[in-house]
Design an enzyme around this catalytic site. Structure first.
Site, PDB file in Angstrom:
ATOM      1  N   ASP A 180      -5.660  17.099  15.540  1.00 49.21           N
ATOM      2  CA  ASP A 180      -6.250  16.779  16.846  1.00 49.21           C
ATOM      3  C   ASP A 180      -5.189  16.343  17.836  1.00 49.21           C
ATOM      4  O   ASP A 180      -5.334  16.537  19.039  1.00 49.21           O
ATOM      5  CB  ASP A 180      -7.298  15.678  16.696  1.00 49.21           C
ATOM      6  N   ASN A 233     -15.599  -4.319  23.876  1.00 54.07           N
ATOM      7  CA  ASN A 233     -14.795  -3.148  23.531  1.00 54.07           C
ATOM      8  C   ASN A 233     -14.042  -2.726  24.777  1.00 54.07           C
ATOM      9  O   ASN A 233     -14.656  -2.302  25.752  1.00 54.07           O
ATOM     10  CB  ASN A 233     -15.701  -2.009  23.039  1.00 54.07           C
ATOM     11  N   GLY A 234     -12.710  -2.891  24.737  1.00 49.47           N
ATOM     12  CA  GLY A 234     -11.923  -2.513  25.904  1.00 49.47           C
ATOM     13  C   GLY A 234     -10.742  -3.435  26.074  1.00 49.47           C
ATOM     14  O   GLY A 234     -10.378  -4.165  25.151  1.00 49.47           O
ATOM     15  N   GLY A 242     -13.534   0.134  14.073  1.00 47.14           N
ATOM     16  CA  GLY A 242     -12.803  -1.109  13.821  1.00 47.14           C
ATOM     17  C   GLY A 242     -12.999  -1.571  12.396  1.00 47.14           C
ATOM     18  O   GLY A 242     -14.136  -1.750  11.970  1.00 47.14           O
ATOM     19  N   TYR A 267     -10.387  12.228  19.267  1.00 49.92           N
ATOM     20  CA  TYR A 267     -10.139  11.621  17.968  1.00 49.92           C
ATOM     21  C   TYR A 267     -11.087  10.499  17.584  1.00 49.92           C
ATOM     22  O   TYR A 267     -11.510  10.409  16.447  1.00 49.92           O
ATOM     23  CB  TYR A 267      -8.709  11.074  17.934  1.00 49.92           C
ATOM     24  N   CYS A 318     -12.794  -1.054  19.330  1.00 50.12           N
ATOM     25  CA  CYS A 318     -13.868  -1.875  18.793  1.00 50.12           C
ATOM     26  C   CYS A 318     -15.174  -1.116  18.919  1.00 50.12           C
ATOM     27  O   CYS A 318     -15.276  -0.105  19.608  1.00 50.12           O
ATOM     28  CB  CYS A 318     -13.995  -3.180  19.570  1.00 50.12           C
ATOM     29  N   SER A 334      -8.610  14.264  10.472  1.00 51.30           N
ATOM     30  CA  SER A 334      -8.665  14.303  11.929  1.00 51.30           C
ATOM     31  C   SER A 334      -8.756  15.714  12.506  1.00 51.30           C
ATOM     32  O   SER A 334      -9.360  15.917  13.554  1.00 51.30           O
ATOM     33  CB  SER A 334      -7.457  13.560  12.497  1.00 51.30           C
TER      34      SER A 334
END
Lengths: 457, 457, 457, 457
Positions: free
Chosen positions: A348, A103-104, A30, A244, A2, A285
């Site tokens: 990556d 976020n988490g 997100g 990333y 997020c 990436s």
């Protein structure tokens, strides 16, 4: 994953636009839902499924006014993506209103929820953010804000970067281990708190500094207070943000993401260069890493693959018979650049390996003499319980066998990963200040019951 | 600009999906509207405003069945973008039904329309495609298909790459000067005609060859006929397809677009290299050119700028006060990569120059010691009347002054363009087989009345 | 106002359709939002703003399967109509999941919420339904279902007709005073609980009986249990259900709504007939009453007014200058039927009087010699706190003056209301078993703090 | 069926709203698509699928400005309802722009189209309106407006009520036999031309008069010209407008629709009254007729059936098993009103008879002792080729057998239709001035090839 932001702006008409633009710059964190909460004589929330530009269209923004606001973009890891789980969430209690963007991921969510349920608490969502909201509300009934944050930090375990509106106060808070990034900037109009510094750049705001692990930012009436809620002997910065997840133009805890990735490429070349005609990224990436690899190795940087830049969320695959060719629809090979050549492809990381295999085969069919695969990070062997969706252990190809096993699976001529030491040097932190769990299996927080955490994704 | 495809597939359930995927791979040629026409006992058209993935959602595709189909994506250059102008257009007349998808622009549209109106013809759209449809219908009432195409080619002037359904026949036709590309491929399921070879790659189809200028492809009952309708002593391949417009993985008339751009970068370095610490593209348009420039000059290729990859059609700018910062919202500078450094920025071209100036300033503010600008093509001094929207002459900055004038306007330390000769060598055609009008002001077809053509964009 | 249903159906594929049709038949009870909750190994809710047919389109229904379901339609009385307040609401707690659909209004909402907040409870909505959910969850932690319902009934005051899913049980519950209707029917497939019997008819289900005030229906594994949770010496059936709100084909507590309205018309004629050429309803609300009035008085029933039958929720009034003519846009007079005639207009009730005045004037301008207004119910003088939106006292024209005042305000030649006694006889209940608060100002439950209740609408 | 309007308004900001409201009042004439064309320095059209309120939402109206406008609502009789066939249609030719809204059907469409195609004309739609547009454009190239309308009337056969914008002129034109209605009104702001007078009432405009068969109204610069383009010895007013189609508050050619229907009911009672306890309409179509029947017969008017007033276009029937009960979902019986009673049901007409049968059965199951069916018009035995969708002859139940056959099919105790003579008396025209084709099989215009006309619906 997020992204979160918080805005303090003296001009209450400008606040929603600033929140919108900063969310837009964090869209990569997100794409499932987006939301904004503003305070002006009470908190108002608007959130919907969709990209930031899809959610905030028409005159939606003009109906959200106030000097303080928080915003959130959400990426769902589960199949069930529902509006109920969109953020910010807003709760009301004796102490007033609290809006939270998170976020988490909490690793003791199930335990906490069990305890709260035993106390008679009732829940309207299945999100760990509601648990945070309930706990914080309860503490605030008895304690002041500083103590409540301290108590909260003692109860919740895991990664949590929060922006909050507590009535007319704006808060940013980064968990004591600092898993996810958070920074603060100051501009003419006021203050910006955001997951990444690219949001500050977008608003042309001066970056004050990164928020420290365990530190809270409290903004009230235009005054900023920095509070060190909890200190920790170590940090657990997510190394995957550098590998990333974060935008390359962001600077996190003093380290530029682009530079870290460039370094990974250089070290990768030093560790495991193979003589080739060209080095090409797996787009998008692997781009930065491949540029570094080329610089160090002296092998020309030439793109072997082109990605359709309209690939996005809404893509449908109407025909079963065509679905298996999907990589070709998203990405094409430039025959001219690979035919008769020895090609090094740089990405990556490798998660499930299925896309890597299709790309190697596509390049080989286009006439490449040899296809070598180089990876800018060590093998991913363990799932993440701190907010990055990396599927379960069964799907992590590197957890199923050694490097030779993976090489055969993706049908490359040679395969090499960056060493753990090389990675740590590239990001330039002490090992003890990083979370390397997905690469080592050693989690910075002891886990009690894995099966439960997975439910909570 | 537009993109066209035509599909012949034995399995009539598969045709719509194949058309969909090939249009999706040509999305860069037009983002305003998309449409598909299929023939199965009569022609059926579905078209809407929006991206391919937005237009063909739900069960729309499943309602379109038939062995032959054409598709179209359209980019509108005018403010008035309306569903009426979406393609393919379908007309019915004595000879039956004709569906047409058109990429290009007729320069004698006004004259032709005037003549047809004098004959009593009535029009439902303002598009030059309806003029083509009316003329072709009329010829087909008296002549066979070959002669009708010949007569059509004698009447219409300008650029026109067409895919058509004429009742149960599928046609592809490229104008005698070959302004816009067209190619044909063959697969297990049948045939694909498309603007660019990337569409063939997406469907994993073998590329037979480019359609020649003045050549028509007629597919009926699975049989392919190649007809050279009209020969021309010269060609007028649009050089801007190579410079900017086409996808880098496409091969047009035997020349790979990526390679042409890479060559432009190399020649640009040879012609006007300046000693710098890094060379960076202006993303995404300057990427391939910058890679070539770096390879030739030996200056490290490092990205100074990062583009928000969610920038798209739907972006709104709600606040006037923020609008002027829009470049920063779309693109950010990586301070780490430019601070204290001499930077060369490479772009494919400069049209109005406003974005270039903002980027140069942004890089300088981030601490670059010097900012040099290099352009992979010569100055654009004349508008295009053959299908590329390049605004009017007043807006072309290079038509307002010399290189020094432009340099000052974009505030670069030095500025250099690729020479015309360098460009021609890079794409590797005879000058007489290219349309270089935007760079030279010399049009391959004499223009009668500019003001009228412009109305017709 | 709202409508609720509960379905038990052995065939879990059929349940969602049955819920959909029964909600559709209750659409008149709420047009703002619609929602369905089903249980099948956990509860799933789908709800959106809009009519039933708008909310449940596409394949939404096919994703909701289960043997038990509840449904809800909601009518919002406030300007702020938001998805957050749509129902059913779903809460999770120690005892599992509870989904609730609520028709009614609690008068001690503020007090209850205050008490719960003091206990540390946190709320995600501003709806009294969440208070019910929290209380019930708490009781169920300590007591069985019967006792919990009893305790709930002792705590909450006001009107509440509920359908609920408590894990795998389906419940219907009608408050002890029976303000709002609820009935149960049995069909081949299982059971239906619904606000009105027209929902049972729609599903071609046999009506078992009305649910008694204070009675709960508990359906588990196909077994039905009737529990008399709480007895009350009196009832408080809302008389406005009979006057206006319910569908005329419904039978509520043994009384057919059509017949009640027809009786009101007959008694109205007996009480205050005036000699006229025609009697006409104000469509659609006055129709049944006018038919009764005509039957009793012998004055021919002829429609003076025609309503545009496409009038609905989405109607916009773009031009200020036209807005004042809005009655004419919704309703037109048939000049032929009124010109030179003495006309009696019959409506079910008068709330603000503004529409009545416009209609009287329209009929008069069309040439009526005299316009007499007859109302099928007594004057509305007090606001409703039990679930019917009747605006505040200031807007009730009959609370501002006597009948002569209202007559002048609506500019009728004569005006008469049905007497309270006439109304009571028409519906044929004991006065003590009706809620007549809006007509008498005497509330069946003592009110503490009006201002607070109004906030809670 | 369709509805048309034309507006001339001095205030060009007000015109779109006036057009919108008048279309809204004609919504019953077509629910499939709606469109408006305005002239202001060129003609602009906006049209979409959907109801008037759905099509013109947001700021659509505000973008349409001009002193003259036409509007159209369309009802499609075929399964294939597509935006291409929405009206007004706009064509451009040498003489400028023509926008046309058409209510009716040409019976020589195929022949005309064949002729035009042989002349080399090309068509973009399959609608007869495009044929009218092409012919009119052609005439206008050689002749003045008066002569062109005359020539047009000699070429096209069938029913056609048109409103048109011919550049800056507003036209209304009613075909020489006057199948479909058209009237003109004058207000403070200017003029209104509309299919029915209810549109004039809605705008509070004074009705000048009905437009005569064969008469054109030409409005230019605020001046109105009445032109008798073509005279006919007879008229062919569609009797079905009076029976079913028009709004009851409209007055068409001097006859109020409500009164005509009321008369049908009275005459029906005189012709075939049966002694009953109640007379009830089949809602909503039979209402006025039933009121007249009750008045004449003295049998009390009581509604036996209630229609769900939210029934509309968007209704879905998700479950096959439920589909057969669909009548019950749309309409319910009031048991109280029919139980143990002799019931007369009155409808305006019977087309296929399937709904009638379901209703009779429903009333009988609710306990009616006898169910008698009375129809306000004679049996429908022939399809309409002049604009009313009445399905093909095979589906017309009255074309398959005599009245006894129909009675058994709908399972009524007795069945009676109004006599043809009774109908003619009720509408009060000479028989030769009516089109009675659906009732008599005698068409006012000779038909050449039925199968072709049907394609053209």
């Amino acid at each position: 994953m997020c992204g979160v932001v918080g805005i303090y702006c003296e001009d209450e008409d400008l606040t929603p636009s600033l929140t919108y633009y900063s969310l837009y710059s964090l869209q990569h964190r997100g794409q499932e839902s987006a939301g904004i909460a503003v305070y002006s004589n009470g908190i108002k929330v608007y959130k919907e499924m969709g990209l930031v530009t899809e959610v905030f269209k028409g005159d939606v923004l003009s109906k959200l006014k106030g000097k303080i606001a928080i915003g959130h973009v959400r990426y769902s890891t589960t199949g069930e993506s529902r509006i109920e789980n969109a953020q910010p969430i807003l709760v009301r209690s004796k102490i007033g209103e609290i809006a939270i963007g998170h976020n988490g991921n909490l690793v003791n969510y199930s335990q906490l929820r069990g305890i709260l349920e035993n106390e008679g608490k009732v829940f309207l969502t299945t999100s760990d953010t509601e648990v945070i909201a309930q706990l914080l509300s309860n503490f605030l009934m008895k304690y002041d804000l500083h103590d409540s944050l301290k108590l909260l930090s003692e109860r919740i375990l895991g990664s949590y970067t929060l922006t909050m509106l507590i009535n007319d106060k704006l808060l940013g808070y980064r968990d004591p281990l600092g898993f996810r990034p958070l920074c603060i900037g100051e501009g003419d109009f006021g203050f910006v708190i955001a997951s990444e510094s690219c949001a500050l750049d977008t608003l042309e705001v001066y970056k004050m500094r990164d928020v420290k692990p365990g530190e809270a930012i409290i903004i009230e009436d235009g005054n900023v207070e920095f509070v060190r809620v909890k200190k920790s002997k170590r940090c657990a910065r997510c190394v995957f943000e550098y590998i990333y997840f974060a935008r390359p133009d962001s600077v996190i805890d003093g380290v530029n993401v682009y530079k870290a990735r460039y370094n990974m490429g250089r070290r990768l070349a030093r560790e495991s260069m193979v003589d080739c005609d060209i080095v090409s990224p797996v787009p998008d990436s692997g781009t930065t890493c491949a540029i570094g690899y080329s610089a160090e190795s002296g092998i020309p940087y030439i793109e072997a693959l082109i990605k359709n830049r309209y690939v996005g969320r809404t893509f449908i695959m109407p025909e079963q018979r065509i679905r298996e060719h999907s990589v070709r629809i998203k990405m094409n090979v430039i025959e001219e650049n690979v035919k008769g050549k020895k090609v090094t492809l740089v990405d990556d990381s490798i998660v499930r390996g299925t896309t890597s295999r299709k790309i190697v085969e596509m390049v080989r069919r286009a006439g490449a003499k040899e296809v070598h695969f180089r990876v800018g990070s060590p093998p991913i062997i363990s799932p993440c319980y701190f907010g990055i969706d990396m599927s379960t252990r069964e799907e992590l190809i590197a957890s199923c066998g050694d490097i030779e096993y993976v090489r055969r699976a993706i049908s490359a001529d040679t395969l090499a990963y960056l060493s753990l030491n090389g990675l740590i040097k590239s990001v330039n932190f002490n090992e003890k200040d990083l979370c390397l769990a997905c690469l080592t299996g050693i989690y910075p927080i002891e886990l009690c019951d894995n099966s439960k955490y997975e439910q909570n994704y």
